[in-house]
Motif scaffolding. Structure first.
Motif, PDB file in Angstrom:
ATOM      1  N   HIS A  88       0.822  -1.220   0.000  1.00  0.00           N
ATOM      2  CA  HIS A  88       0.000   0.000   0.000  1.00  0.00           C
ATOM      3  C   HIS A  88       0.860   1.275   0.000  1.00  0.00           C
ATOM      4  O   HIS A  88       0.583   2.221   0.732  1.00  0.00           O
ATOM      5  CB  HIS A  88      -0.967   0.006   1.200  1.00  0.00           C
ATOM      6  CG  HIS A  88      -2.048  -1.031   1.094  1.00  0.00           C
ATOM      7  ND1 HIS A  88      -3.265  -0.780   0.503  1.00  0.00           N
ATOM      8  CD2 HIS A  88      -2.083  -2.330   1.494  1.00  0.00           C
ATOM      9  CE1 HIS A  88      -4.010  -1.875   0.539  1.00  0.00           C
ATOM     10  NE2 HIS A  88      -3.309  -2.831   1.129  1.00  0.00           N
ATOM     11  N   GLY A  89       1.922   1.255  -0.807  1.00  0.00           N
ATOM     12  CA  GLY A  89       2.758   2.449  -0.961  1.00  0.00           C
ATOM     13  C   GLY A  89       3.849   2.609   0.074  1.00  0.00           C
ATOM     14  O   GLY A  89       4.600   3.572   0.042  1.00  0.00           O
ATOM     15  N   LEU A  90       3.976   1.650   1.017  1.00  0.00           N
ATOM     16  CA  LEU A  90       4.985   1.745   2.073  1.00  0.00           C
ATOM     17  C   LEU A  90       5.922   0.543   2.003  1.00  0.00           C
ATOM     18  O   LEU A  90       5.492  -0.594   2.207  1.00  0.00           O
ATOM     19  CB  LEU A  90       4.320   1.786   3.451  1.00  0.00           C
ATOM     20  CG  LEU A  90       5.262   1.698   4.669  1.00  0.00           C
ATOM     21  CD1 LEU A  90       6.194   2.903   4.743  1.00  0.00           C
ATOM     22  CD2 LEU A  90       4.456   1.577   5.959  1.00  0.00           C
ATOM     23  N   LEU A  91       7.197   0.806   1.686  1.00  0.00           N
ATOM     24  CA  LEU A  91       8.196  -0.261   1.745  1.00  0.00           C
ATOM     25  C   LEU A  91       9.062   0.012   2.963  1.00  0.00           C
ATOM     26  O   LEU A  91       9.909   0.899   2.974  1.00  0.00           O
ATOM     27  CB  LEU A  91       9.040  -0.309   0.472  1.00  0.00           C
ATOM     28  CG  LEU A  91      10.027  -1.475   0.410  1.00  0.00           C
ATOM     29  CD1 LEU A  91       9.305  -2.822   0.486  1.00  0.00           C
ATOM     30  CD2 LEU A  91      10.871  -1.404  -0.853  1.00  0.00           C
ATOM     31  N   ARG A  92       8.804  -0.740   4.015  1.00  0.00           N
ATOM     32  CA  ARG A  92       9.523  -0.550   5.286  1.00  0.00           C
ATOM     33  C   ARG A  92      10.979  -0.996   5.153  1.00  0.00           C
ATOM     34  O   ARG A  92      11.257  -1.983   4.469  1.00  0.00           O
ATOM     35  CB  ARG A  92       8.856  -1.387   6.381  1.00  0.00           C
ATOM     36  CG  ARG A  92       7.433  -0.993   6.692  1.00  0.00           C
ATOM     37  CD  ARG A  92       6.748  -2.078   7.524  1.00  0.00           C
ATOM     38  NE  ARG A  92       5.387  -1.696   7.836  1.00  0.00           N
ATOM     39  CZ  ARG A  92       5.042  -1.066   8.954  1.00  0.00           C
ATOM     40  NH1 ARG A  92       5.942  -0.756   9.850  1.00  0.00           N
ATOM     41  NH2 ARG A  92       3.784  -0.743   9.170  1.00  0.00           N
ATOM     42  N   PRO A  93      11.882  -0.316   5.847  1.00  0.00           N
ATOM     43  CA  PRO A  93      13.280  -0.759   5.854  1.00  0.00           C
ATOM     44  C   PRO A  93      13.409  -2.204   6.343  1.00  0.00           C
ATOM     45  O   PRO A  93      14.239  -2.964   5.851  1.00  0.00           O
ATOM     46  CB  PRO A  93      13.975   0.202   6.828  1.00  0.00           C
ATOM     47  CG  PRO A  93      13.067   1.381   6.953  1.00  0.00           C
ATOM     48  CD  PRO A  93      11.672   0.908   6.617  1.00  0.00           C
TER      49      PRO A  93
END
Length: 155
Positions: free
Chosen positions: A12-17
């Motif tokens: 949903h548009g968020l690529l977490r580290p």
């Protein structure tokens, strides 16, 4: 020889580290839809080759390049990727080894009729009290080893 596949969905548009770290070292990445924005796939491609499909939130010009479903062959295994398992229409007699889906945000590993069903859960913004997860699938000469990885954390 072991072939490692990283499986992620519902970013949903968020690529977490934590997700990027969790995918480091995989040979291929599958994104099971609800990508959110094209930059997510670009970032994943810097880690490994990517097979991605479109989810129900993926709209706009950029999303047209992604199919609704995809059959990919990796490490000698046939992997069918779709976003919502409820829409599955594939003929399971067609030699499919793995069915990867997303959508529910609930991580799950099941085997039915010799087919591995794998939902990596959601690696994007937290919804409800569901965990933030992704999956890996190791394909070895001895078989397949699926694993869910809890990324913890929240923001």
């Amino acid at each position: 020889m072991t072939f490692r596949i990283g499986i992620i969905s519902d970013t949903h548009g968020l690529l977490r580290p934590e997700a990027e770290r969790g995918l480091t070292g995989v040979d291929h990445i599958i994104h099971a839809g609800d990508i959110g924005r094209p930059e997510i796939v670009d970032a994943l491609r810097r880690i490994a080759p990517v097979t991605a499909i479109r989810g129900n939130v993926d709209s706009g010009e950029w999303a047209h390049q992604y199919p609704d479903t995809k059959l990919v062959r990796l490490a000698g295994k046939s992997i069918y990727v779709l976003h919502d398992l409820k829409t599955l229409k594939a003929d399971l007699g067609a030699g499919i080894d793995v069915i990867v889906s997303g959508h529910s945000h609930v991580p799950k590993i099941d085997t039915f009729g010799g087919v591995l069903y794998l939902n990596p859960g959601s690696a994007g913004p937290r919804r409800f009290k569901l965990p933030i997860t992704l999956a890996t699938l190791e394909v070895t000469p001895d078989g397949m080893r699926p694993e869910i990885h809890d990324l913890g954390g929240d923001y």
